[in-house]
Design an enzyme around this catalytic site. Sequence first.
Site, PDB file in Angstrom:
ATOM      1  CB  ALA A  28      12.560  33.304  23.234  1.00 52.04           C
ATOM      2  CG  MET A  29      14.882  26.848  23.031  1.00 51.47           C
ATOM      3  SD  MET A  29      16.447  27.153  22.167  1.00 51.47           S
ATOM      4  CE  MET A  29      16.390  25.840  20.934  1.00 51.47           C
TER       5      MET A  29
ATOM      6  CG  HIS B 140      15.403  35.615  17.144  1.00 59.13           C
ATOM      7  ND1 HIS B 140      16.600  36.194  16.821  1.00 59.13           N
ATOM      8  CD2 HIS B 140      15.714  34.371  17.603  1.00 59.13           C
ATOM      9  CE1 HIS B 140      17.596  35.351  17.062  1.00 59.13           C
ATOM     10  NE2 HIS B 140      17.076  34.232  17.548  1.00 59.13           N
ATOM     11  CD  GLU B 141      13.335  32.594  19.803  1.00 58.54           C
ATOM     12  OE1 GLU B 141      13.753  31.493  19.396  1.00 58.54           O
ATOM     13  OE2 GLU B 141      14.090  33.450  20.296  1.00 58.54           O
TER      14      GLU B 141
ATOM     15  CD  GLU C  30      20.305  31.373  17.667  1.00 60.46           C
ATOM     16  OE1 GLU C  30      19.504  32.322  17.507  1.00 60.46           O
ATOM     17  OE2 GLU C  30      19.972  30.292  18.171  1.00 60.46           O
TER      18      GLU C  30
END
Length: 964
Positions: free
Chosen positions: A350-351, A385-386, A408
């Site tokens: 993912a981003m 997370h994103e 990250e």
Amino acid sequence: MGKGFYISRPLGFVLLGLGVVSVLTIFSLSVVYTKEKRRNEVKSTNGTQAVTTAAPYSTPAPSNEPWDKYRLPDTLLPKYYNVTLWPRLVPDEHGMYIFNGKSGVAFTCVKETNLIIIHSNKLNLTLTSEKHHATLSGLGGTSAPGILKTWFQTQTQFMVIQLKEKLQVGKSYWLYMEFHGELSDDLEGFYKSQYTENGVKKVVATTQMQPTAARNAFPCFDEPSMKAVFHLTLLHPPGTVALANGMELGTERITIDSKEVLQTRFEPTQKMSTYLLAFIVSEFTKIQSPLEANVLIRIWGRREAIESGHGDYALNVTFPILKFLEKYYNTTYPLSKSDQVALPDFAAGAMENWGLVTYREQSLFYDPKVSSNEDKEWVVTVIAHELAHMWFGNLVTMRWWNDLWLNEGFASYVSYLGADYAEPTWNIKELMVQQQVQRAFAVDSLVSSHPLSSREDEIITPDQISQLFDTITYSKGAAVLRMLSEFLTESVFAKGLHYYLQEYAFSNTVYTDLWKKLQEVVDADSGIQLPDSVNEIMNRWILQMGFPVVTIDTRTGSISQQHFLIHPEAVVYKPSDYNYEWIVPIKWMKNGQNMGQHWLRNKTASYEPMKTETDWLLANLNVTGYYRVNYDPQNWERLLKQLTTNHKIIPVLNRGQIIDDAFNLARAQIISITLALRTTEYLYEEKEYIPWESAISNLQYFFLMFDRTEVYGPLQSYLRRKVQPLFDHFKVITSNWTQKPPRYMDQYNQVNAILMACKTGVKGCSELTSMWYRQWMKNPDSNPIAPNLKTTVYCTAIAAGGVEEWDFGWQMFRNCTIAAEARKLLFGLSCTRESWLLNRYLEFTTDPNLVRKQDVTSAIVYISGNVIGQPLVWDFIRANWKRLTEDYDDGFFFFGRLIQGITKKFSTKFELQQLQRFKEDIEASGFSFGMHAIEQAIEQTKANVKWVSENKANVMNWLTQQSA
């Protein structure tokens, strides 16, 4: 970015037991980029044992010309961009998918210069002006100097504009360009993704800018500190929808060259970095939440998937996670909407594009009828997370990529907190030890590891930047931040984050800025007692590679630390200014009673020794510290005795830790291999997932090394006796496999029970899985296999079957529209025992119409995990290396994962010689992608050869004794 990185949960726990260790890189997030060589040549000592030295990153040769340097000069500062892009979703007469664009950027001159240097990748963009590639004008009444000449500097990816006169310091200018480029299929920059719906091919124009690909879409100042506001406009065909970081302001129909198109304008973005830009044109549809707290949440994807409800779970958990993070950061979400888009083709997991997060379909879509627990867990943790990045990374951004670990690693850590809030009954935070801490240990114990943080001048080129997206950045970053939050307490940690976000919002920082804010909170809280400053403690963990093994002698009361290396003869490169001991927080217990925390500041220290010969000590309680633990032989014996008499007195995380530490200490020749094996003797009584998973993960190395030797039979026999009670236990509590275990962790461990039972030949296991698979074959429209068990069942049934079972699995894979299900079938197909089927499968990976490009690495690595498939894959890769390098010329994390997966089983001198010859051939070809992974593989293979020669006889003797 959520990579294969932090990733290996959807299949990882199953695949470890089935021989595919390399899927440790799937998550992970996760995603190892291996493009640039950064280690010295392997040097040989005495002609036998290799001593490997890790060297710093190489940097480009110095040049006096600013356009020959990879970093932008500090002369100009962008303020805002106007960008208009028109992607074509049908091929032109040459079969190419192109896009047209025009962009302008307002910038201020901060230092005197007659040069404008801006990123533009000539390989992707062609500027269309004939006389000059750009026009320059002044803003606010400023006159602009004329352009003398313009050229591209291909190596550094710059467009250079030389002016007739110098720009005026403090004045602003407007640079305008028109260009066109190709929507390629390389999964970066502005690219195309494709899928089929109702028999019709659909094309999506989408983006992946991180780390250095925004320059592929339009000319820009493509560095994270060059933040600006972006005004975006997209032109797109009727029947499609356009998305960008900002909310749509409106769409109108216009005509260009007699073609009717839609024009969608978007609200200006916040001040942000180029790598967070995103825009998409597609025929996707959406579901959305009511407007709550002024944040609109929308889930986008293929119409079939959305209408089938596959995005519902993501929609349900996004808002709770956003609200949790707002409370955790004590900072309001800074945007008006949160779009999340599932893409059929996407290189990463993912981003975190600000306001427009992009995902692989399996990272966003969940179907309760098909998807397993681990699929669901993957979705919620990737979303967390994103979304964690929306503040930490997007609102406040690292100044340069050398601090990527903080970005990250932080998101990887916080993803567990967010997922735990969304799914409180799962107890998901416990899984972080295996999924992040132990995963980081595996890489950080090699001399080819690297520090979390490097100097800015050591990370310069795009290749060097891409190389940082690895296990150290994600998993070690998460592990050391978890340790920090534990010894500070979570409330102090969160308060420091709030002050950090508050002070540096919309700007850039270095990691020490966070240490300063945390120190301010510590100083204001007299209840926190640290042996030194936050800066001094944490720098020891991030500025030098590796971690310590803490040795405790309960007889003398001595404690010591040393750098833990899995290959003890290896020599590590250490700059003199980083050559110091770690400051280690040691939480421990005695005889089941918590003893609080002790700080080990120097190489050695002391404490009060044990008073009786029956007392046992356990350090690193709940594995909150990033270190391994060794004890004197007597304490090891007392711990083993406690496990066999009443293992539940030892916390479940530490039962897993004892096994994991012991096996790795044995591999490092610190304790005997038989002592490590003895930690598994009590498993016939163990019913919890975490200790079993730890044992399976570590015994996997034995399967890798011995599955082609005479040790394999006794190993199977030993483990069969250990897993039989677990298999019987789950048969009972599931009413003969007809129900799902009620506890979440039991649902995981049920998979382990069936997996190991079938692998070791427990009676009835293979027949059970084959029966389920045959039932499915009789009625393909109704799959009777429980979602949690599919990966194991597909593999064992296809392995036990023949061409009919394989062909059925292949047909189901080809018909599959759900990414998570396709991934399970992709793996299951690799388990066949027929070599001709494996060869056919390998050939299928060369055709993107049969296996998607994003899945090729996984398919090849899966096949290499099969004892029959491994030599086939090795031959296939060497024979097809040139073609593979052409198909994947940008590298991504393709080559690192590929080499790691293929060479896991290498344990003979002949295989080592083949690998060294392969490296020489690659070097001779001038191709550098994957070279670091090849060097790591050589290092690992040498260690494997040595380990087998030293331990094979001892392991065989011990296993034989157990069956006597």
